[in-house]
Motif scaffolding. Structure first.
Motif, PDB file in Angstrom:
ATOM      1  N   PRO A 180      78.775  -4.614  43.067  1.00 33.19           N
ATOM      2  CA  PRO A 180      78.064  -5.155  44.241  1.00 33.19           C
ATOM      3  C   PRO A 180      76.549  -4.982  44.178  1.00 33.19           C
ATOM      4  CG  PRO A 180      80.054  -4.014  44.928  1.00 33.19           C
ATOM      5  CD  PRO A 180      79.886  -3.733  43.466  1.00 33.19           C
ATOM      6  N   PRO A 181      76.010  -3.778  43.892  1.00 32.66           N
ATOM      7  CA  PRO A 181      74.540  -3.691  43.810  1.00 32.66           C
ATOM      8  C   PRO A 181      73.956  -4.504  42.653  1.00 32.66           C
ATOM      9  CG  PRO A 181      75.573  -1.599  43.210  1.00 32.66           C
ATOM     10  CD  PRO A 181      76.633  -2.449  43.814  1.00 32.66           C
ATOM     11  N   LEU A 182      74.690  -4.665  41.563  1.00 30.13           N
ATOM     12  CA  LEU A 182      74.195  -5.505  40.472  1.00 30.13           C
ATOM     13  C   LEU A 182      74.068  -6.952  40.919  1.00 30.13           C
ATOM     14  CD1 LEU A 182      76.168  -4.129  37.381  1.00 30.13           C
ATOM     15  CD2 LEU A 182      73.716  -3.925  37.820  1.00 30.13           C
ATOM     16  N   LEU A 183      75.051  -7.439  41.649  1.00 29.74           N
ATOM     17  CA  LEU A 183      74.983  -8.808  42.153  1.00 29.74           C
ATOM     18  C   LEU A 183      73.850  -8.964  43.160  1.00 29.74           C
ATOM     19  CD1 LEU A 183      78.794  -9.592  42.557  1.00 29.74           C
ATOM     20  CD2 LEU A 183      77.233 -10.499  40.831  1.00 29.74           C
ATOM     21  N   ASN A 184      73.600  -7.943  43.961  1.00 30.99           N
ATOM     22  CA  ASN A 184      72.471  -8.007  44.898  1.00 30.99           C
ATOM     23  C   ASN A 184      71.148  -8.107  44.154  1.00 30.99           C
ATOM     24  OD1 ASN A 184      73.723  -7.947  47.456  1.00 30.99           O
ATOM     25  ND2 ASN A 184      74.076  -5.749  47.294  1.00 30.99           N
ATOM     26  N   ASP A 185      71.017  -7.372  43.056  1.00 30.20           N
ATOM     27  CA  ASP A 185      69.788  -7.478  42.260  1.00 30.20           C
ATOM     28  C   ASP A 185      69.641  -8.872  41.659  1.00 30.20           C
ATOM     29  OD1 ASP A 185      68.889  -4.925  42.735  1.00 30.20           O
ATOM     30  OD2 ASP A 185      69.905  -4.061  41.004  1.00 30.20           O
ATOM     31  N   LEU A 186      70.735  -9.487  41.249  1.00 30.71           N
ATOM     32  CA  LEU A 186      70.663 -10.846  40.714  1.00 30.71           C
ATOM     33  C   LEU A 186      70.269 -11.846  41.794  1.00 30.71           C
ATOM     34  CD1 LEU A 186      73.705 -10.993  38.273  1.00 30.71           C
ATOM     35  CD2 LEU A 186      71.281 -10.736  37.718  1.00 30.71           C
ATOM     36  N   VAL A 187      70.735 -11.634  43.030  1.00 31.61           N
ATOM     37  CA  VAL A 187      70.318 -12.493  44.138  1.00 31.61           C
ATOM     38  C   VAL A 187      68.813 -12.371  44.358  1.00 31.61           C
ATOM     39  CG1 VAL A 187      70.513 -12.859  46.624  1.00 31.61           C
ATOM     40  CG2 VAL A 187      72.567 -12.501  45.261  1.00 31.61           C
ATOM     41  N   SER A 188      68.302 -11.146  44.327  1.00 33.01           N
ATOM     42  CA  SER A 188      66.859 -10.960  44.477  1.00 33.01           C
ATOM     43  C   SER A 188      66.089 -11.586  43.324  1.00 33.01           C
ATOM     44  CB  SER A 188      66.544  -9.463  44.567  1.00 33.01           C
ATOM     45  OG  SER A 188      67.165  -8.869  45.679  1.00 33.01           O
ATOM     46  N   LEU A 189      66.628 -11.475  42.118  1.00 28.67           N
ATOM     47  CA  LEU A 189      65.977 -12.097  40.967  1.00 28.67           C
ATOM     48  C   LEU A 189      65.921 -13.603  41.116  1.00 28.67           C
ATOM     49  CD1 LEU A 189      64.821 -11.959  38.086  1.00 28.67           C
ATOM     50  CD2 LEU A 189      67.169 -11.986  37.233  1.00 28.67           C
ATOM     51  N   GLN A 190      66.982 -14.187  41.651  1.00 28.66           N
ATOM     52  CA  GLN A 190      66.996 -15.640  41.843  1.00 28.66           C
ATOM     53  C   GLN A 190      65.861 -16.081  42.765  1.00 28.66           C
ATOM     54  OE1 GLN A 190      68.365 -17.364  44.938  1.00 28.66           O
ATOM     55  NE2 GLN A 190      67.460 -19.178  43.997  1.00 28.66           N
ATOM     56  N   LYS A 191      65.612 -15.324  43.806  1.00 32.08           N
ATOM     57  CA  LYS A 191      64.518 -15.679  44.720  1.00 32.08           C
ATOM     58  C   LYS A 191      63.154 -15.467  44.076  1.00 32.08           C
ATOM     59  CE  LYS A 191      65.929 -12.853  47.806  1.00 32.08           C
ATOM     60  NZ  LYS A 191      65.990 -12.044  49.041  1.00 32.08           N
ATOM     61  N   ASP A 192      63.011 -14.379  43.322  1.00 30.73           N
ATOM     62  CA  ASP A 192      61.705 -14.036  42.776  1.00 30.73           C
ATOM     63  C   ASP A 192      61.327 -14.892  41.570  1.00 30.73           C
ATOM     64  OD1 ASP A 192      61.201 -12.129  44.664  1.00 30.73           O
ATOM     65  OD2 ASP A 192      61.976 -10.458  43.478  1.00 30.73           O
ATOM     66  N   THR A 193      62.248 -15.700  41.056  1.00 31.46           N
ATOM     67  CA  THR A 193      61.849 -16.615  39.983  1.00 31.46           C
ATOM     68  C   THR A 193      60.795 -17.604  40.471  1.00 31.46           C
ATOM     69  OG1 THR A 193      63.728 -18.064  40.531  1.00 31.46           O
ATOM     70  CG2 THR A 193      64.043 -16.461  38.750  1.00 31.46           C
ATOM     71  N   GLY A 194      60.707 -17.810  41.783  1.00 30.20           N
ATOM     72  CA  GLY A 194      59.679 -18.701  42.311  1.00 30.20           C
ATOM     73  C   GLY A 194      58.273 -18.161  42.144  1.00 30.20           C
ATOM     74  N   LEU A 195      58.126 -16.859  41.843  1.00 31.61           N
ATOM     75  CA  LEU A 195      56.793 -16.282  41.689  1.00 31.61           C
ATOM     76  C   LEU A 195      56.142 -16.662  40.371  1.00 31.61           C
ATOM     77  CD1 LEU A 195      57.427 -12.693  43.117  1.00 31.61           C
ATOM     78  CD2 LEU A 195      56.314 -14.623  44.241  1.00 31.61           C
ATOM     79  N   VAL A 196      56.902 -17.212  39.421  1.00 32.46           N
ATOM     80  CA  VAL A 196      56.283 -17.618  38.154  1.00 32.46           C
ATOM     81  C   VAL A 196      55.305 -18.768  38.369  1.00 32.46           C
ATOM     82  CG1 VAL A 196      58.262 -16.844  36.808  1.00 32.46           C
ATOM     83  CG2 VAL A 196      58.168 -19.216  37.603  1.00 32.46           C
ATOM     84  N   SER A 197      55.318 -19.351  39.545  1.00 33.81           N
ATOM     85  CA  SER A 197      54.400 -20.461  39.825  1.00 33.81           C
ATOM     86  C   SER A 197      52.946 -20.005  39.845  1.00 33.81           C
ATOM     87  CB  SER A 197      54.756 -21.115  41.161  1.00 33.81           C
ATOM     88  OG  SER A 197      54.659 -20.180  42.224  1.00 33.81           O
ATOM     89  N   ILE A 198      52.699 -18.697  39.987  1.00 36.69           N
ATOM     90  CA  ILE A 198      51.304 -18.236  40.020  1.00 36.69           C
ATOM     91  C   ILE A 198      50.609 -18.452  38.680  1.00 36.69           C
ATOM     92  CG2 ILE A 198      51.857 -16.491  41.754  1.00 36.69           C
ATOM     93  CD1 ILE A 198      51.672 -14.392  39.576  1.00 36.69           C
ATOM     94  N   GLY A 199      51.396 -18.614  37.622  1.00 32.99           N
ATOM     95  CA  GLY A 199      50.801 -18.869  36.309  1.00 32.99           C
ATOM     96  C   GLY A 199      50.678 -20.339  35.978  1.00 32.99           C
ATOM     97  N   GLY A 200      51.111 -21.211  36.885  1.00 30.29           N
ATOM     98  CA  GLY A 200      51.010 -22.644  36.659  1.00 30.29           C
ATOM     99  C   GLY A 200      52.304 -23.302  36.260  1.00 30.29           C
ATOM    100  N   ALA A 201      53.387 -22.539  36.120  1.00 30.61           N
ATOM    101  CA  ALA A 201      54.674 -23.142  35.778  1.00 30.61           C
ATOM    102  C   ALA A 201      55.158 -24.000  36.948  1.00 30.61           C
ATOM    103  CB  ALA A 201      55.702 -22.051  35.469  1.00 30.61           C
TER     104      ALA A 201
END
Length: 309
Positions: free
Chosen positions: A233-254
């Motif tokens: 369960p906590p591993l899946l929660n971390d993956l959910v958070s990772l899914q949301k934070d992939t949007g932060l790569v936009s700061i580099g222009g992606a």
């Protein structure tokens, strides 16, 4: 007094009926007792009443919120700026196209995070003085990247690495952003794995050693499988958070979903594309969240029943 076979069978059936609350447990089939039928009717009535009350309270709450928002003085301007149907239709295809980058980052970075996190967790749990430097390095890694804000880590990696002008080092913002995400989340996942490893009772390792397994085999075949199942369960929660934070790569222009929305906002000065991108991320996250809840409930039921986790 002589008892015939028929009378003995009837008495046995009566005894079974008494033990099951008056039910007829004969060879012809099971007949529920009146008490059980009444209890089931009462349970169904309570369920229907609870559903009706929940639906009514939900409708009342939604109506109150709707009236409060719609009657606010700035609602017309807010509706035009954040909830424009025209800009929503324009942004949705581009946001979905950028979302594919977020999904690929989730898959690649998720796999890398699990592998690196497991290695760091194993390094922190190694025994013996010879492994002391490795344990110190693993602890320093987790402490540093868990304390460093993700947004700062992304800026350092995405903007700082290209500034070094190193030969053979990529300057692709997608790869650099994925690297920063992996560095940060592997620290969190390593602690999750370490907690799972330490939750396995030492007798499990001792039993494996008594059967002739080496320390490495005991860790691989006995300790790690139990640790992973317990920490799912906590591993899946971390993956959910990772899914949301992939949007932060936009700061580099992606150009991901967030960046695609940002381009339209910069051109139109309308913030509806941000709402569209947010709803798309929510729609992607909800199935993972519900799956996490199901796994958590399943684990809790097995733990309560004393079964294998």
């Amino acid at each position: 007094m002589t008892v015939t076979k028929g009378e003995s069978a009837r008495e046995g059936a009566d005894d079974k009926g008494d033990m099951t609350g008056g039910a007829d447990v004969s060879g012809d089939g099971y007949t529920p007792s009146e008490r059980r039928l009444a209890r089931e009717r009462y349970t169904r009535a309570r369920a229907r009443r609870a559903t009706a009350v929940a639906a009514l309270s939900t409708l009342v709450t939604a109506a109150v919120l709707y009236l409060v928002v719609v009657n606010a003085p700035g609602w017309p301007r807010t509706k035009e700026t954040f909830f424009s149907a025209h800009y929503a239709r324009e942004a949705l295809p581009k946001v979905l196209e950028g979302l594919w980058l977020n999904v690929r980052l989730l898959l690649v970075c998720g796999a890398a995070v699990l592998v690196l996190g497991m290695l760091i967790a194993v390094a922190r749990t190694l025994r013996g003085p010879v492994f002391f430097p490795l344990r110190v390095l693993a602890a320093a890694y987790t402490d540093f990247f868990r304390g460093l804000p993700l947004i700062i880590n992304l800026m350092i990696v995405v903007l700082g690495v290209p500034a070094l002008r190193l030969q053979g080092v990529t300057v692709d913002p997608v790869l650099l952003g994925g690297t920063a995400l992996t560095l940060t989340y592997s620290a969190y996942v390593a602690e999750v794995f370490r907690a799972g490893i330490e939750s396995v009772h030492p007798s499990q390792r001792a039993a494996a050693r008594s059967l002739g397994l080496t320390n490495r085999q005991a860790l691989r075949y006995v300790v790690l499988p139990q640790a992973v199942r317990r920490q799912m369960p906590p591993l899946l929660n971390d993956l959910v958070s990772l899914q949301k934070d992939t949007g932060l790569v936009s700061i580099g222009g992606a150009v991901d979903a967030v960046r695609a929305a940002d381009i339209i906002v910069g051109r139109s000065l309308n913030y509806t594309p941000y709402i569209v991108a947010g709803l798309v991320f929510v729609a992607l996250t909800i199935p993972m969240t519900r799956f996490t809840d199901w796994v958590t409930a399943r684990t809790d039921r097995r733990r309560a029943q004393g079964g294998t986790l």
